[in-house]
Scaffold this motif. Structure first.
Motif, PDB file in Angstrom:
ATOM      1  N   SER A 122       0.854  -1.195   0.000  1.00 13.66           N
ATOM      2  CA  SER A 122       0.000   0.000   0.000  1.00 13.66           C
ATOM      3  C   SER A 122       0.888   1.242   0.000  1.00 13.66           C
ATOM      4  N   VAL A 123       0.560   2.207  -0.854  1.00 12.16           N
ATOM      5  CA  VAL A 123       1.294   3.477  -0.925  1.00 12.16           C
ATOM      6  C   VAL A 123       0.375   4.586  -0.434  1.00 12.16           C
ATOM      7  N   ILE A 124       0.841   5.330   0.557  1.00  9.14           N
ATOM      8  CA  ILE A 124       0.045   6.403   1.151  1.00  9.14           C
ATOM      9  C   ILE A 124       0.863   7.691   1.115  1.00  9.14           C
ATOM     10  N   SER A 125       0.229   8.765   0.656  1.00  9.89           N
ATOM     11  CA  SER A 125       0.890  10.055   0.600  1.00  9.89           C
ATOM     12  C   SER A 125      -0.175  11.154   0.544  1.00  9.89           C
ATOM     13  N   ASP A 126       0.290  12.395   0.363  1.00 10.57           N
ATOM     14  CA  ASP A 126      -0.608  13.548   0.274  1.00 10.57           C
ATOM     15  C   ASP A 126      -0.640  14.084  -1.150  1.00 10.57           C
ATOM     16  N   TRP A 183       0.072  12.104  -4.476  1.00 10.47           N
ATOM     17  CA  TRP A 183       1.374  11.521  -4.786  1.00 10.47           C
ATOM     18  C   TRP A 183       1.336   9.990  -4.709  1.00 10.47           C
ATOM     19  N   GLN A 184       0.396   9.411  -3.948  1.00  6.22           N
ATOM     20  CA  GLN A 184       0.336   7.967  -3.815  1.00  6.22           C
ATOM     21  C   GLN A 184       0.075   7.282  -5.152  1.00  6.22           C
ATOM     22  N   SER A 185      -0.744   7.888  -6.008  1.00  5.40           N
ATOM     23  CA  SER A 185      -1.025   7.288  -7.313  1.00  5.40           C
ATOM     24  C   SER A 185       0.215   7.321  -8.200  1.00  5.40           C
ATOM     25  N   TYR A 186       0.926   8.433  -8.184  1.00  8.63           N
ATOM     26  CA  TYR A 186       2.138   8.551  -9.001  1.00  8.63           C
ATOM     27  C   TYR A 186       3.187   7.529  -8.551  1.00  8.63           C
ATOM     28  N   VAL A 187       3.418   7.452  -7.237  1.00  7.93           N
ATOM     29  CA  VAL A 187       4.429   6.521  -6.716  1.00  7.93           C
ATOM     30  C   VAL A 187       4.027   5.077  -6.993  1.00  7.93           C
TER      31      VAL A 187
END
Length: 400
Positions: free
Chosen positions: A108-112, A115-119
């Motif tokens: 799971s990638v979590i960001s603000d 950015w999570q979709s890009y990463v």
């Protein structure tokens, strides 16, 4: 003075039904066993040359008989079977462990600020697909999936700095945690970033690398099929009647209960490796031991001594390297990655981890996999291991 009778002339009282013996007449009748020769008291027994009854000199045995004993069809077949089994052992263990290739590690990638979709897209584009990244927004849900083994990592990307955080759960599989950490360190190094790893569900202090459950399951399975193998080799693969067959099943049940209780006692109370779940682990051990012993007895009833080889093939050659013990399924190559969770070994290891570390997640599935093998072994044993006479009439000259 009258002459006294000599010892040979001393009169003897006869029994009422004893015929009078005529002097000089031989009392040995035809068909009777020859009289045994007795050795006088105090004298040495007569000696003779040659081996004891039932033995023979090597020189008296034809060479053809010696060769047939070793190179006969039955003996040669067992030797070839053992040879193929040991080659399979080498191929299976080395094939599973010689080169770990992480594939499909779910992260799971979590960001603000999206950015999570890009990463996540960048991670999914890595050649070889070592990870499957999912863009997530809820950290609590991501952590829950991580502790339930539905995720192997949670990547917290920091768009305002160069240091990110990777959450892992080593209790769900230390090899998965190590593989995820290595992948993200390599990716971060190429981007000029750094990664800090946090283990949110570590193993118990006595469970080094989280593989105690694997060795515990292996002990239960080995003990079960070893006991059944020895009983079959000493008493035959098939029972002589229905009640003896039930006694064998009772033996398997008693053995399974003792194996589950005492095996758990060792790792829990004595060694302190897996603590706090005594009765749940003992129940898993009982099921595993009964599965191994009854399945082995069923194979022996059908295939004789070859059935022992079939049990070893299942529980040792195929089951151990694919059990997800030393290395989790996600880092094993095919076909070990697929077969592991369906065999008793992998199902047992997953059940132990589910009870100790995962709050019982997917425990029903793992128990069902073990119960299926138990049912197969029990059905084969009941159909093939019984020599009971069911009252069917047959011709008098037909052999039993």
């Amino acid at each position: 003075m009258p002459e006294l009778p000599t010892p040979d002339q001393t009169p003897r009282h006869r029994a009422p039904d004893e015929d009078e013996q005529v002097p000089g007449e031989d009392t040995h009748c035809a068909g009777d066993a020859p009289p045994k020769e007795t050795t006088p008291v105090g004298s040495s027994p007569a000696l003779t040359d040659g081996p004891r009854p039932g033995y023979e000199r090597s020189a008296d045995e034809p060479v053809r008989e010696r060769l047939r004993d070793i190179f006969g069809i039955s003996s040669l077949g067992l030797v070839i079977g053992a040879f193929l089994l040991h080659l399979g052992f080498i191929a299976s263990y080395v094939g599973a462990f010689h080169q770990q290739q992480p594939h499909g590690l779910q992260v799971s990638v979590i960001s603000d600020h999206n950015w999570q979709s890009y990463v996540a897209n960048q991670l999914n584009a890595i050649p070889g697909k070592p990870v499957y990244a999912y863009a997530e927004t809820d950290l609590a849900t991501a952590k829950k999936m991580l502790t339930e083994r539905r995720r192997q990592g949670v990547y917290l990307f920091n768009p305002n700095g160069n240091t990110d955080t990777l959450l892992v759960a080593s209790s769900a599989g230390s090899s998965d945690a190590a593989a995820v950490e290595l992948i993200f360190q390599q990716v971060a190094a190429k981007q000029g970033r750094s990664v800090q790893m946090t283990d949110i569900a570590p193993v118990q202090p006595g469970d080094s690398r989280g593989i105690t459950g694997f060795y515990l399951v292996t002990g239960w399975l080995v003990g079960g099929y070893l006991m059944a193998s020895l009983v079959g080799l000493s008493r035959g693969g098939k029972a002589r009647n229905f009640r003896r067959m039930l006694w064998r099943l009772a033996l398997c049940a008693v053995y399974a209960v003792l194996a589950g209780l005492l095996g758990t006692l060792i790792v829990d109370q004595w060694l302190g490796a897996l603590t706090g779940h005594y009765w749940q682990l003992a129940a898993i051990g009982m099921l595993l031991s009964a599965t191994a012993s009854i399945f082995t007895m069923g194979m022996e009833a059908v295939f004789g001594v070859v059935g022992v080889g079939i049990a070893i093939l299942l529980f040792v050659v195929l089951g151990n390297p694919s059990a997800g013990g030393a290395f989790n399924y996600e880092v094993l190559p095919q076909p070990w990655r697929f077969m592991g969770q369906w065999l008793p070994n992998g199902a047992g290891v997953d059940a132990v981890r589910s009870v100790v570390y995962l709050d019982g997640y997917s425990l029903g599935f793992h128990l069902s996999a073990m119960a299926w093998w138990l049912a197969v072994g029990l059905l084969v044993f009941l159909l093939a291991a019984n020599n009971t006479y069911w009252g069917i009439r047959r011709p008098m000259d037909q052999a039993d």
